[in-house]
Write an enzyme that holds these catalytic residues in place. Structure first.
Site, PDB file in Angstrom:
ATOM      1  N   GLU A   1       0.839  -1.192   0.000  1.00 16.01           N
ATOM      2  CA  GLU A   1       0.000   0.000   0.000  1.00 16.01           C
ATOM      3  C   GLU A   1       0.874   1.242   0.000  1.00 16.01           C
ATOM      4  OE1 GLU A   1      -0.371  -2.638   1.965  1.00 16.01           O
ATOM      5  OE2 GLU A   1      -2.193  -3.495   1.108  1.00 16.01           O
TER       6      GLU A   1
ATOM      7  N   HIS B   1     -11.733  -6.029   7.847  1.00 17.51           N
ATOM      8  CA  HIS B   1     -12.524  -5.720   6.657  1.00 17.51           C
ATOM      9  C   HIS B   1     -13.717  -4.844   7.026  1.00 17.51           C
ATOM     10  CE1 HIS B   1     -10.642  -9.691   5.936  1.00 17.51           C
ATOM     11  NE2 HIS B   1     -10.424  -9.225   4.737  1.00 17.51           N
TER      12      HIS B   1
HETATM   13  C1  TPP Z   1      -1.923  -4.964   4.361  1.00 18.83           C
HETATM   14  C2  TPP Z   1      -2.874  -5.805   3.599  1.00 18.83           C
HETATM   15  N1  TPP Z   1      -3.114  -5.527   2.304  1.00 18.83           N
HETATM   16  C3  TPP Z   1      -4.001  -6.257   1.592  1.00 18.83           C
HETATM   17  C4  TPP Z   1      -4.663  -7.302   2.170  1.00 18.83           C
HETATM   18  C5  TPP Z   1      -5.703  -8.092   1.387  1.00 18.83           C
HETATM   19  N2  TPP Z   1      -5.224  -9.445   1.074  1.00 18.83           N
HETATM   20  C6  TPP Z   1      -5.504 -10.492   1.881  1.00 18.83           C
HETATM   21  S1  TPP Z   1      -4.746 -11.879   1.394  1.00 18.83           S
HETATM   22  C7  TPP Z   1      -4.037 -11.128   0.059  1.00 18.83           C
HETATM   23  C8  TPP Z   1      -3.142 -11.913  -0.848  1.00 18.83           C
HETATM   24  C9  TPP Z   1      -1.926 -12.447  -0.143  1.00 18.83           C
HETATM   25  O1  TPP Z   1      -1.193 -13.270  -0.993  1.00 18.83           O
HETATM   26  P1  TPP Z   1       0.086 -14.071  -0.506  1.00 18.83           P
HETATM   27  O2  TPP Z   1       0.937 -13.199   0.336  1.00 18.83           O
HETATM   28  O3  TPP Z   1       0.714 -14.668  -1.695  1.00 18.83           O
HETATM   29  O4  TPP Z   1      -0.499 -15.193   0.457  1.00 18.83           O
HETATM   30  P2  TPP Z   1      -1.475 -16.409   0.097  1.00 18.83           P
HETATM   31  O5  TPP Z   1      -2.870 -15.911   0.284  1.00 18.83           O
HETATM   32  O6  TPP Z   1      -1.218 -16.832  -1.281  1.00 18.83           O
HETATM   33  O7  TPP Z   1      -1.176 -17.477   1.094  1.00 18.83           O
HETATM   34  C10 TPP Z   1      -4.421  -9.787   0.007  1.00 18.83           C
HETATM   35  C11 TPP Z   1      -4.012  -8.829  -1.038  1.00 18.83           C
HETATM   36  C12 TPP Z   1      -4.381  -7.562   3.539  1.00 18.83           C
HETATM   37  N3  TPP Z   1      -4.982  -8.580   4.200  1.00 18.83           N
HETATM   38  N4  TPP Z   1      -3.491  -6.817   4.215  1.00 18.83           N
END
Ligand code: TPP
Ligand code: MG
Lengths: 410, 337
Positions: free
Chosen positions: B60, B129
């Protein structure tokens, strides 16, 4: 001087999108047993190559081969298989419970079971994980009661977190499982801080940080690496590269770096890349990294190469952004199947025992689920009180909050 | 004219802005190919190409920081933070950079950018959320903060925000994306297709920043609200049969003091409603403004109805959310005082 040519803007894109035919044939994958196993005190600059290959133990014939093999006996491997099967059964039941409206949200581990299950058994009591939402195997392999997990997911009267947290955001200090934050990456640097504290106090405990491929883009990841590097913190920094971050393929976070593991090299942190779907390889690499930390040799960065077979969460439908057949084409196979075949090959397991085991595990998961549901589900039955919402904000509820509670008639 | 959801109205605003001005670029997490987790940017990458609408790394800070750089170059970035709850890593870029760039460079550099983010609760999204962090933006000099309450305004305000020469925080109440949720979580929500405010003009138009709207005229008490709380207040007024005048602020900063003061001077009573926690919330500012500007017209103390001063819970969502019953009680309290 000639006229400069206009620049162009680069945005990485995955090789295939829905409708395309997935092809991982150009993904370089080392042969099982091929990658050397250096001594844990080897200087980081002498093992830079390990950040670019894939350490693997199980070969195509389901044989455990090479220098990383031979750490686990039959019983430990059977236990490992059971942990993974339990996690899979747990996922199936909880996913269904969400679909039935018994909870608001769930996140599955399908395809990634080996990572957290095999890592957990490399730790000692007292060590602390700073997990993401996709490491419930740390709890299952760590002996945390499944009933507590389910009650958390249902936010019911036995929920250890009193209905305050989103489902799957568990916390169990006793089981070396730090409270999960829904904010990505924040806990990577906390793991380093915990490890620094352990060293400052001349303790013997170590920490493990967890992060997804996508979340490595957050600054917290980079802060963690620099602190770990500077203070040689006794921490294992795990990156679970399951290829996807919701709809975003790993290339967006990785950029021009060859691998995620290679991020460690600039910090002088030894970095290993391992087949995340190979229970034996995960465990062996975890042991190696844990030993380094325990012997005060400092941090290790480990990238687990795996694949997120299911949707990101119950709020996601991956068919909108990747081919449905992509997970079948994934070259590293299924972790449960691979360990099962290895055990059969060892002569200590059989198709029949596997089927029987599957049925037993499912029956016991269902039994726990019945019990959990007798204590309520999100929208019905006994649940945490509105009063619980006001408690635990501070050690002692301050007057303004008490006043608000009274105003609310709670 | 056609009926649209708030998501469609936002998409339309982005589409029109990108079409009219090639300096407008749109990016964020899952925003490009997939079109955003709430689908607000669906189809934009296909239409305008990956240089105008693209996926970013999950950073972000990176998203807003890059937007500041682009805006300083002369583009008009309109970026998405997936949930307002995830804006904290970007807060430094928003507060120390975007908000102050014009001031500290004496106008040599500016940051005409928009940061969109879904806000508010009501979806069982737990702590991460559900938050409503608007006061963290209204407290910062140099930012404008907008909270639309319906598709018509969402489109017009977003176009105005993109065309504005200062950084604008654009908070989209996610519980309103599909319909005017009034806090009665046990009843189905009327879709925007059946609501007059779902009527969205085609093409370009703006709703000016800094102008409130009277959603329901009344003479007994003024309700100052924004976002989801506009409909909660409407429900509360109907259910208590109190002749409340409901002011939808639409822009929190700059606020429309004229409309606020005119209404409170007329009714002599004021209830302030928001989802965010109470202490140091935007309601405190509104309450102070009313007191400073309308003191001699007030017949009762200003009443605030807000989320409690706790983190946003999961299971106790409806105990936390200031629904129509609580707002109704506040209306009665204001009337009886
Ligand atoms: C600071 C923040 N930004 C955005 C999100 C929204 N979000 C939740 S999970 C995710 C994807 C994460 O992907 P990854 O790190 O590859 O982990 P995976 O879900 O594949 O295990 C996002 C963008 C969040 N939870 N926290
Ligand atoms: Mg991932």
């Amino acid at each position: 001087m000639t006229d400069p040519r206009p620049l162009s803007f680069h945005v990485p894109a995955p090789a295939v999108r829905p409708g395309g035919i997935p092809d991982f044939s150009d993904v370089p994958i080392a042969r099982a047993g091929e990658v050397r196993r250096p001594e844990v005190d080897t200087a980081p600059e002498d093992i830079r190559d390990l950040a670019y290959t894939i350490i693997r133990v199980l070969d195509r014939q389901s044989e455990a081969v090479g220098p990383w093999a031979g750490l686990l006996g039959d019983d430990e491997l059977i236990a490992g298989l059971r942990h993974m099967m339990t996690l899979r059964a747990f996922d199936a039941r909880m996913q269904m419970a969400q679909r039935q409206g018994k909870t608001s949200f769930y996140m599955q581990h399908t395809g990634e079971e080996a990572v957290s299950c095999a890592f957990r058994t490399a730790l000692e009591p007292g060590d602390m994980n700073f997990p993401t939402y996709r490491q419930a195997g740390l709890l299952i392999a760590g002996g945390y009661p499944m009933l507590d997990m389910m009650c958390q997911i249902y936010s019911n009267e036995l929920d250890p977190l009193k209905g305050r947290q989103l489902p799957v955001m568990y916390s169990s200090r006793e089981h070396g499982f730090f409270s999960i934050s829904g904010n990505l990456a924040t806990q990577y640097i906390q793991a380093v801080g915990w490890a620094m504290a352990s060293a400052m106090r001349r303790d013997t405990r170590i920490a493990a940080g967890w992060i997804g491929d996508g979340s490595t883009a957050e600054s917290d990841f980079h802060a963690a690496l620099v602190f770990a590097s500077t203070y040689k913190a006794p921490v294992v920094l795990n990156i679970v590269n399951n290829q996807w971050a919701i709809s975003t393929f790993q290339g967006i976070a990785r950029g021009g770096s060859g691998t995620f593991a290679a991020r460690g090299l600039g910090f002088g942190i030894p970095a290993l890349r391992v087949d995340g779907n190979d229970y034996l390889a995960v465990h062996a690499v975890a042991k190696w990294a844990v030993e380094r930390a325990r012997r005060n040799l400092g941090p290790t960065l480990v990238e687990y190469v795996t694949y997120r077979v299911g949707a990101h969460s119950t709020s996601d439908d991956p068919s909108a952004y990747r081919p449905k057949t992509e997970s079948d084409a994934w070259p590293l196979g299924d972790p449960v199947l691979r360990l099962k075949n290895h055990l059969i090959r060892r002569g200590v397991w059989s198709e029949e025992r596997h089927k029987q085991g599957e049925a037993e595990i499912m029956a016991s998961v269902i039994a726990v689920q019945k019990e959990a549901e007798s204590h309520g589900t999100l929208h019905s039955g006994p649940h945490p009180s509105a009063r619980d919402m006001f408690e635990g904000v501070y050690e002692e509820t301050p007057p303004h909050l008490r006043r608000q509670r009274q105003q609310g008639g709670i | 004219m056609s009926r649209r959801t708030m998501v469609e109205a936002i998409r339309d605003a982005l589409d029109i802005s990108m079409q009219r001005d090639e300096r407008v670029v749109v990016f964020g997490e899952d925003v490009g190919y997939f079109g955003g987790v709430f689908r607000c940017t669906q189809g934009l990458q296909q239409k305008f190409g990956a240089s105008r609408c693209f996926d970013t790394p999950i950073s972000e800070l990176g998203i807003v920081g890059a937007a500041v750089g682009m805006a300083a170059y002369g583009l008009r970035p309109c970026v998405e933070i997936q949930f307002a709850d995830y804006m904290y890593p970007a807060y430094d870029q928003i507060v120390s950079e975007a908000a102050r760039l014009r001031y500290r460079s004496n106008g040599q550099f500016t940051a005409p950018l928009v940061v969109r983010m879904p806000t508010g609760g009501g979806i069982f999204g737990g702590q991460t959320h559900s938050q409503s962090p608007e006061a963290l933006f209204t407290h910062v000099a140099g930012l404008k903060t907008v909270v639309p309450s319906n598709p018509h305004d969402a489109k017009g305000l977003l176009i105005a925000a993109i065309e504005d020469n200062d950084p604008v925080i654009f908070l989209e109440p996610k519980r309103l994306y599909n319909g005017p949720f009034d806090g009665h979580h046990d009843r189905p929500v009327t879709p925007w297709a059946k609501h007059p405010q779902g009527e969205v003009p085609d093409g370009h138009y703006t709703v000016p920043l800094g102008k409130a709207a009277i959603r329901r005229a009344g003479s007994a008490v003024t309700v100052l609200a924004y976002g989801t709380m506009v409909y909660v207040a409407e429900a509360a007024a109907t259910e208590t049969d109190i002749d409340a005048e409901i002011v939808d602020l639409r822009t929190l900063l700059p606020y429309d003091l004229e409309t606020i003061a005119a209404s409170v001077e007329k009714t002599g009573r004021c209830v302030v409603v928001h989802e965010a926690t109470m202490t140091s919330g935007f309601g405190a500012e509104l309450s102070a403004l009313v007191q400073e500007n309308c003191f001699y017209h007030l017949e009762a103390p200003v009443v605030r109805v807000t989320g409690w001063d706790t983190p946003y819970p999961h299971a106790q969502e409806w105990d936390y959310f200031p629904g129509p019953a609580r707002v109704g009680r506040a209306l009665k309290a204001a009337m009886e005082a």
